[in-house]
Design a protein around this motif. Structure first.
Motif, mmCIF file in Angstrom:
data_model
loop_
_atom_site.group_PDB
_atom_site.id
_atom_site.type_symbol
_atom_site.label_atom_id
_atom_site.label_comp_id
_atom_site.label_asym_id
_atom_site.label_seq_id
_atom_site.Cartn_x
_atom_site.Cartn_y
_atom_site.Cartn_z
ATOM 1 N N TRP A 3 26.830 27.555 75.017
ATOM 2 C CA TRP A 3 25.618 28.267 75.395
ATOM 3 C C TRP A 3 25.105 27.829 76.759
ATOM 4 O O TRP A 3 24.375 28.573 77.416
ATOM 5 C CB TRP A 3 24.527 28.048 74.333
ATOM 6 C CG TRP A 3 24.900 28.628 72.999
ATOM 7 C CD1 TRP A 3 25.351 27.953 71.927
ATOM 8 C CD2 TRP A 3 24.855 29.995 72.627
ATOM 9 N NE1 TRP A 3 25.603 28.802 70.864
ATOM 10 C CE2 TRP A 3 25.297 30.088 71.283
ATOM 11 C CE3 TRP A 3 24.477 31.177 73.272
ATOM 12 C CZ2 TRP A 3 25.382 31.280 70.592
ATOM 13 C CZ3 TRP A 3 24.550 32.361 72.579
ATOM 14 C CH2 TRP A 3 25.008 32.417 71.260
ATOM 15 N N GLY A 4 25.433 26.600 77.182
ATOM 16 C CA GLY A 4 25.013 26.154 78.506
ATOM 17 C C GLY A 4 23.665 25.487 78.544
ATOM 18 O O GLY A 4 23.154 25.246 79.642
ATOM 19 N N TYR A 5 23.053 25.152 77.419
ATOM 20 C CA TYR A 5 21.771 24.439 77.416
ATOM 21 C C TYR A 5 21.732 23.590 76.157
ATOM 22 O O TYR A 5 22.596 23.644 75.286
ATOM 23 C CB TYR A 5 20.586 25.403 77.485
ATOM 24 C CG TYR A 5 20.583 26.481 76.415
ATOM 25 C CD1 TYR A 5 19.987 26.242 75.165
ATOM 26 C CD2 TYR A 5 21.145 27.719 76.653
ATOM 27 C CE1 TYR A 5 19.990 27.220 74.182
ATOM 28 C CE2 TYR A 5 21.151 28.695 75.676
ATOM 29 C CZ TYR A 5 20.570 28.456 74.441
ATOM 30 O OH TYR A 5 20.583 29.413 73.471
ATOM 31 N N ARG A 6 20.667 22.769 76.040
ATOM 32 C CA ARG A 6 20.545 21.824 74.954
ATOM 33 C C ARG A 6 20.014 22.528 73.711
ATOM 34 O O ARG A 6 19.143 23.394 73.788
ATOM 35 C CB ARG A 6 19.626 20.657 75.334
ATOM 36 C CG ARG A 6 20.054 19.932 76.609
ATOM 37 C CD ARG A 6 19.250 18.664 76.792
ATOM 38 N NE ARG A 6 19.560 17.674 75.784
ATOM 39 C CZ ARG A 6 20.570 16.825 75.842
ATOM 40 N NH1 ARG A 6 21.392 16.853 76.903
ATOM 41 N NH2 ARG A 6 20.780 15.948 74.894
ATOM 42 N N LEU A 7 20.523 22.101 72.575
ATOM 43 C CA LEU A 7 20.117 22.655 71.280
ATOM 44 C C LEU A 7 19.511 21.535 70.438
ATOM 45 O O LEU A 7 19.986 20.389 70.495
ATOM 46 C CB LEU A 7 21.312 23.265 70.556
ATOM 47 C CG LEU A 7 21.988 24.462 71.248
ATOM 48 C CD1 LEU A 7 23.193 24.912 70.439
ATOM 49 C CD2 LEU A 7 21.010 25.612 71.416
ATOM 50 N N PRO A 8 18.494 21.803 69.649
ATOM 51 C CA PRO A 8 17.879 20.752 68.832
ATOM 52 C C PRO A 8 18.778 20.368 67.659
ATOM 53 O O PRO A 8 19.572 21.157 67.164
ATOM 54 C CB PRO A 8 16.574 21.410 68.353
ATOM 55 C CG PRO A 8 16.859 22.873 68.372
ATOM 56 C CD PRO A 8 17.806 23.105 69.519
ATOM 57 N N ILE A 9 18.627 19.109 67.228
ATOM 58 C CA ILE A 9 19.369 18.592 66.083
ATOM 59 C C ILE A 9 18.502 18.740 64.846
ATOM 60 O O ILE A 9 17.298 18.437 64.865
ATOM 61 C CB ILE A 9 19.755 17.117 66.306
ATOM 62 C CG1 ILE A 9 20.583 16.983 67.584
ATOM 63 C CG2 ILE A 9 20.533 16.565 65.116
ATOM 64 C CD1 ILE A 9 20.922 15.543 67.926
ATOM 65 N N GLU A 10 19.110 19.188 63.763
ATOM 66 C CA GLU A 10 18.346 19.401 62.535
ATOM 67 C C GLU A 10 17.823 18.077 61.991
ATOM 68 O O GLU A 10 18.429 17.007 62.160
ATOM 69 C CB GLU A 10 19.233 20.083 61.496
ATOM 70 C CG GLU A 10 19.740 21.454 61.948
ATOM 71 C CD GLU A 10 20.642 22.087 60.910
ATOM 72 O OE1 GLU A 10 20.797 21.474 59.826
ATOM 73 O OE2 GLU A 10 21.183 23.177 61.165
ATOM 74 N N ALA A 11 16.704 18.166 61.274
ATOM 75 C CA ALA A 11 16.047 16.968 60.751
ATOM 76 C C ALA A 11 16.859 16.310 59.649
ATOM 77 O O ALA A 11 16.921 15.076 59.546
ATOM 78 C CB ALA A 11 14.645 17.333 60.234
ATOM 79 N N ASN A 12 17.528 17.120 58.796
ATOM 80 C CA ASN A 12 18.334 16.519 57.733
ATOM 81 C C ASN A 12 19.544 15.762 58.274
ATOM 82 O O ASN A 12 20.011 14.800 57.664
ATOM 83 C CB ASN A 12 18.778 17.594 56.747
ATOM 84 C CG ASN A 12 19.532 18.729 57.453
ATOM 85 O OD1 ASN A 12 19.625 18.749 58.673
ATOM 86 N ND2 ASN A 12 20.030 19.692 56.687
ATOM 87 N N ILE A 13 20.032 16.163 59.450
ATOM 88 C CA ILE A 13 21.142 15.432 60.067
ATOM 89 C C ILE A 13 20.662 14.074 60.575
ATOM 90 O O ILE A 13 21.366 13.069 60.471
ATOM 91 C CB ILE A 13 21.755 16.267 61.194
ATOM 92 C CG1 ILE A 13 22.361 17.561 60.639
ATOM 93 C CG2 ILE A 13 22.822 15.472 61.946
ATOM 94 C CD1 ILE A 13 22.946 18.466 61.680
ATOM 95 N N LEU A 14 19.455 14.023 61.120
ATOM 96 C CA LEU A 14 18.930 12.757 61.610
ATOM 97 C C LEU A 14 18.665 11.779 60.475
ATOM 98 O O LEU A 14 18.747 10.560 60.668
ATOM 99 C CB LEU A 14 17.641 13.001 62.401
ATOM 100 C CG LEU A 14 17.786 13.822 63.687
ATOM 101 C CD1 LEU A 14 16.409 14.099 64.299
ATOM 102 C CD2 LEU A 14 18.653 13.091 64.688
ATOM 103 N N LYS A 15 18.330 12.281 59.263
ATOM 104 C CA LYS A 15 18.024 11.428 58.118
ATOM 105 C C LYS A 15 19.232 11.185 57.229
ATOM 106 O O LYS A 15 19.120 10.509 56.198
ATOM 107 C CB LYS A 15 16.906 12.054 57.287
ATOM 108 C CG LYS A 15 15.597 12.227 58.046
ATOM 109 C CD LYS A 15 14.554 12.892 57.181
ATOM 110 C CE LYS A 15 13.245 13.088 57.941
ATOM 111 N NZ LYS A 15 12.208 13.759 57.090
ATOM 112 N N ALA A 16 20.410 11.731 57.607
ATOM 113 C CA ALA A 16 21.583 11.607 56.740
ATOM 114 C C ALA A 16 22.118 10.181 56.771
ATOM 115 O O ALA A 16 21.960 9.449 57.754
ATOM 116 C CB ALA A 16 22.666 12.590 57.194
#
Length: 252
Positions: A146-159
């Motif tokens: 896509w050429g830009y930054r995408l947010p990381i899901e919250a459940n991935i950060l808490k996994a």
């Protein structure tokens, strides 16, 4: 008419090729000259009349102005060579080569820091480059599609990883019977220092006492049993050469 001409041509081609008038069959030697050699002389050899060019080529080569090697590496030096003086050009060539005028020798590992470097201050650009990077964007990642930054899901950060993944991520241990390399020098155990050889080891370590049992012992004498020994058929078979490597002897 055409048939008669064709038949005449075939008759011409069917005739054998005529030899040259100067052709001589069965020449006795492969070495010959342009002219016929003379008859053999009184000594039985054939005298050949060589051309002036052949005589010139057969003459050995003379070396004009050539001097042989000196008989020794030491030879007397002439008086003129002893009193000779070098020219300015030779003196210039014999001098060592000077380094380039901009050449700088290697700096010593320890040198004095100038006062200007001790009292200098960094500019705004250096201060901005020395500032640590702000990781506020740690909750996003760059997607090259896509050429830009995408947010990381919250459940991935808490996994959290499973016990199996943790077991696979652990380093592999050594085998239970693994023994590391022994050092070059090690302490000898007290049991090894106080060990006593058995009677069997003492018997094996004792040299043969032939001189004590037999005064006429000769190690080069072959026993009579070995002289009458005969090889088995299997040994005779193994002693034979390989048939494919056997070559018949040529009888002259």
């Amino acid at each position: 008419m055409a048939a008669n001409q064709t038949g005449h041509r075939i008759d011409v081609l069917a005739k054998p090729r005529q030899l040259h008038p100067l052709y001589r069959e069965n020449r006795r030697s492969v070495y010959w000259v342009d002219k016929e050699p003379l008859k053999p002389g009184p000594d039985g050899t054939t005298a050949v009349d060589a051309s002036p060019r052949v005589l010139e080529l057969s003459r050995h080569k003379t070396a004009d102005g050539w001097h042989p090697d000196r008989p020794s590496a030491s030879w007397p030096v002439s008086e003129t060579a002893k009193s000779a003086s070098a020219s300015p050009r030779i003196i210039q060539l014999s001098g060592h080569k000077n380094p380039h005028r901009n050449y700088l020798f290697d700096r010593s590992p320890e040198w004095d820091i100038p006062r200007s470097a001790l009292s200098s201050s960094s500019g705004p650009r250096l201060d901005r480059l020395a500032t640590p990077k702000n990781r506020a964007d740690s909750n996003s990642y760059y997607d090259p599609y896509w050429g830009y930054r995408l947010p990381i899901e919250a459940n991935i950060l808490k996994a959290s990883c499973s016990p199996r993944v943790e077991a696979l991520s652990a380093f592999k241990d050594y085998h239970k019977n693994f023994t590391p390399a022994r050092p070059v020098q090690w302490t000898v155990s007290r049991e090894a220092l106080q060990a006593i050889a058995s009677i069997r080891l003492q018997q094996l370590s004792r040299p043969p006492s032939r001189a004590l049992t037999k005064d006429d012992f000769d190690p080069y004498r072959i026993p009579s049993g070995a002289l009458r020994a005969q090889s088995t058929p299997r040994l005779d078979e193994l002693a034979l050469p390989i048939p494919r490597k056997v070559r018949a002897k040529r009888i002259v």
